[in-house]
Design an enzyme around this catalytic site. Structure first.
Site, PDB file in Angstrom:
ATOM      1  N   HIS A 114      34.394  37.655  28.348  1.00 16.49           N
ATOM      2  CA  HIS A 114      34.885  38.649  27.366  1.00 16.49           C
ATOM      3  C   HIS A 114      35.014  38.047  25.960  1.00 16.49           C
ATOM      4  O   HIS A 114      34.838  38.742  24.965  1.00 16.49           O
ATOM      5  CB  HIS A 114      36.265  39.169  27.768  1.00 16.49           C
ATOM      6  CG  HIS A 114      36.232  39.977  29.030  1.00 16.49           C
ATOM      7  ND1 HIS A 114      37.333  40.132  29.837  1.00 16.49           N
ATOM      8  CD2 HIS A 114      35.232  40.664  29.639  1.00 16.49           C
ATOM      9  CE1 HIS A 114      37.020  40.880  30.881  1.00 16.49           C
ATOM     10  NE2 HIS A 114      35.749  41.219  30.788  1.00 16.49           N
ATOM     11  N   HIS A 355      37.632  38.856  38.516  1.00 14.37           N
ATOM     12  CA  HIS A 355      36.442  39.149  37.689  1.00 14.37           C
ATOM     13  C   HIS A 355      36.134  38.046  36.679  1.00 14.37           C
ATOM     14  O   HIS A 355      35.148  38.118  35.954  1.00 14.37           O
ATOM     15  CB  HIS A 355      36.587  40.500  36.998  1.00 14.37           C
ATOM     16  CG  HIS A 355      37.870  40.653  36.243  1.00 14.37           C
ATOM     17  ND1 HIS A 355      38.188  39.857  35.177  1.00 14.37           N
ATOM     18  CD2 HIS A 355      38.912  41.498  36.415  1.00 14.37           C
ATOM     19  CE1 HIS A 355      39.371  40.214  34.702  1.00 14.37           C
ATOM     20  NE2 HIS A 355      39.846  41.194  35.445  1.00 14.37           N
ATOM     21  N   HIS A 356      36.989  37.031  36.585  1.00 10.94           N
ATOM     22  CA  HIS A 356      36.753  35.856  35.717  1.00 10.94           C
ATOM     23  C   HIS A 356      36.510  36.233  34.252  1.00 10.94           C
ATOM     24  O   HIS A 356      35.674  35.603  33.578  1.00 10.94           O
ATOM     25  CB  HIS A 356      35.570  35.018  36.248  1.00 10.94           C
ATOM     26  CG  HIS A 356      35.593  34.828  37.730  1.00 10.94           C
ATOM     27  ND1 HIS A 356      36.637  34.200  38.368  1.00 10.94           N
ATOM     28  CD2 HIS A 356      34.732  35.221  38.698  1.00 10.94           C
ATOM     29  CE1 HIS A 356      36.416  34.199  39.669  1.00 10.94           C
ATOM     30  NE2 HIS A 356      35.275  34.828  39.904  1.00 10.94           N
ATOM     31  N   CYS A 357      37.220  37.249  33.769  1.00 10.67           N
ATOM     32  CA  CYS A 357      37.041  37.699  32.368  1.00 10.67           C
ATOM     33  C   CYS A 357      35.601  38.104  32.101  1.00 10.67           C
ATOM     34  O   CYS A 357      35.073  37.873  30.989  1.00 10.67           O
ATOM     35  CB  CYS A 357      37.475  36.627  31.368  1.00 10.67           C
ATOM     36  SG  CYS A 357      39.207  36.235  31.446  1.00 10.67           S
ATOM     37  N   CYS A 358      34.948  38.657  33.100  1.00  7.47           N
ATOM     38  CA  CYS A 358      33.556  39.114  32.960  1.00  7.47           C
ATOM     39  C   CYS A 358      33.428  40.489  33.615  1.00  7.47           C
ATOM     40  O   CYS A 358      32.564  40.694  34.487  1.00  7.47           O
ATOM     41  CB  CYS A 358      32.599  38.142  33.650  1.00  7.47           C
ATOM     42  SG  CYS A 358      32.451  36.558  32.853  1.00  7.47           S
TER      43      CYS A 358
END
Ligand SMILES: Cc1ncc(COP(=O)(O)O)c(C=O)c1O
Length: 399
Positions: A114, A355-358
């Site tokens: 992100h 979601h690992h900032c994705c």
């Protein structure tokens, strides 16, 4: 590389198996000592005082900038190395600092964290067009797509070197070439590569490089933005420490990094980053890279051998150049958070899940709940990887 000697510098590893270094790395004793020494023996502000301890702080902080520049091949007056809070701030300095015009175009990818997506999406408000290249299921992007997108008058191309969600490495050298040919500026988000492999801004031929010190043994609050000289970036902040001269109507910004570091910076984090870079240089980045490669291959082969475990991103058969020690997977019958909780409870293993900032990438891959992510660093061992694999094997049999 003397792994047992290295592990002595991370006493926390006696109590747990840490496989979440893509999120933030552990910090070794010499770096902690450097930070403590600053607070205990010479705490003072930088760029302001003339007394002895202020001079020591100033000299160590300046030296840390030089070390950061040299670490990425950007020393010797090639460009400007600025300390920020983190990679996110570094990217925002570029996105806010370039003077955008309506109709300008930015090219990026859907692989991005992100932090390398939202700052560009926000520029849509200024009439800037954003083209987001979609990857295949492993996270690879097609260079022909990049070429086509850049050809249409891109002003900036911004991509991560290594994906924090899938571990896939993007072909940044080739993208750099395309940018040169098309006259686009090139930003590399090196948050997941600079800590793990040799990196040279001249070799990649980028205009901007952003990374986070806290992912490479440094304390929190140490981020870096390197930019090629000549790029016109307005500082994000104005105020103390960044001006050469000022009167009631105007001010003149200092040359050098100070011009971008208004206000009192996190001096201890900067000095700690300098110490972390010394630590990594002493180990050797080639050594770090090959150690991680060995463990990554062991992990990938092990995961692929467990029934009910699915690896996302390039698997064990992928080329060496193509991936890092960030390994995403799922276990049939369990949500990623459940797997992460069970690994911790059963074997004291710390991995990331979700979601690992994705979020856009996870949507693209149809992974509603994200993945489990194990990420490897120089202090991890084959025994730890085997423990992760045996715990997962038991879990997969339970499903
Ligand atoms: C590829 C990538 N870019 C940017 C960031 C943002 O880093 P920070 O949170 O230190 O700003 C991260 C963090 O995980 C990352 O993995």
């Amino acid at each position: 590389m003397d792994i047992e000697r290295i592990r002595e510098d991370f006493p926390i590893l006696r109590d747990l198996i840490y496989l979440d270094s893509a999120s933030t790395s552990l910090t070794p004793e010499p770096v902690l000592q450097a930070v403590l020494e600053y607070y205990r023996r010479y705490k003072s502000n930088v760029g302001r005082g003339v007394y002895r301890t202020a001079q020591i702080a100033d000299q160590r902080y300046r030296e840390a900038h030089r070390k950061a520049a040299n670490f990425i091949g950007g020393g010797g007056g090639e460009g400007l190395t600025i300390f920020t809070r983190n990679a996110t701030e570094s990217i925002n300095i570029v996105s806010r600092g370039l003077k955008w015009k309506k109709g300008d175009k930015i090219v990026t990818t859907l692989v991005e964290h992100h932090s390398n997506l939202l700052p560009w999406i926000r520029q849509r408000e200024a009439g800037v067009e954003i083209e987001i290249i979609k990857p295949d299921r492993e996270g690879r992007i097609d260079l022909a797509d990049m070429e086509r997108a850049a050809e249409k008058g891109a002003r900036l191309v911004s991509v991560s070197h290594v994906s924090n969600a899938l571990g896939v490495a993007l072909p940044v050298k080739e993208i750099g070439k395309i940018c040169r040919e098309q006259g686009a500026a090139f930003l590399v988000d090196g948050a997941q590569s600079v800590p793990h492999m040799p990196f040279d801004v001249k070799d990649i031929d980028c205009d901007f490089l952003c990374f986070s010190g806290h992912k490479m043994l440094a304390p929190m609050g140490a981020g870096v933005l390197w930019m090629r000289s000549g790029e016109e970036i307005e500082p994000l902040l104005t105020g103390g420490g960044m001006v050469q001269d000022a009167d009631e109507g105007s001010y003149e910004i200092k040359k050098g990094y100070e011009g971008y570091e208004a206000g009192t910076p996190d001096i201890s984090a900067g000095i700690g980053l300098g110490s972390a870079l010394d630590y990594l240089r002493n180990v050797g980045m080639d050594e770090v890279r090959s150690h991680e490669e060995r463990l990554t291959n062991r992990l990938l082969e092990g995961l692929e051998g467990i029934n009910g475990v699915h690896v996302y991103g390039p698997g064990a058969a992928g080329g060496k150049e193509e991936r890092s020690g960030v390994v995403s997977f799922g276990v049939e019958g369990f949500l990623p958070h459940e797997v992460a909780l069970m690994l911790d409870q059963a074997s004291g293993i710390c991995v990331r899940s979700g979601h690992h900032c994705c979020i856009p990438l996870m949507k693209h891959l149809g992974l509603k709940y994200g993945t489990v992510r194990a990420s490897i660093y120089l202090y991890n061992t084959a025994t730890e990887i085997d423990k992760l694999l045996s715990t997962l094997e038991k879990m997969a049999r339970m499903a």
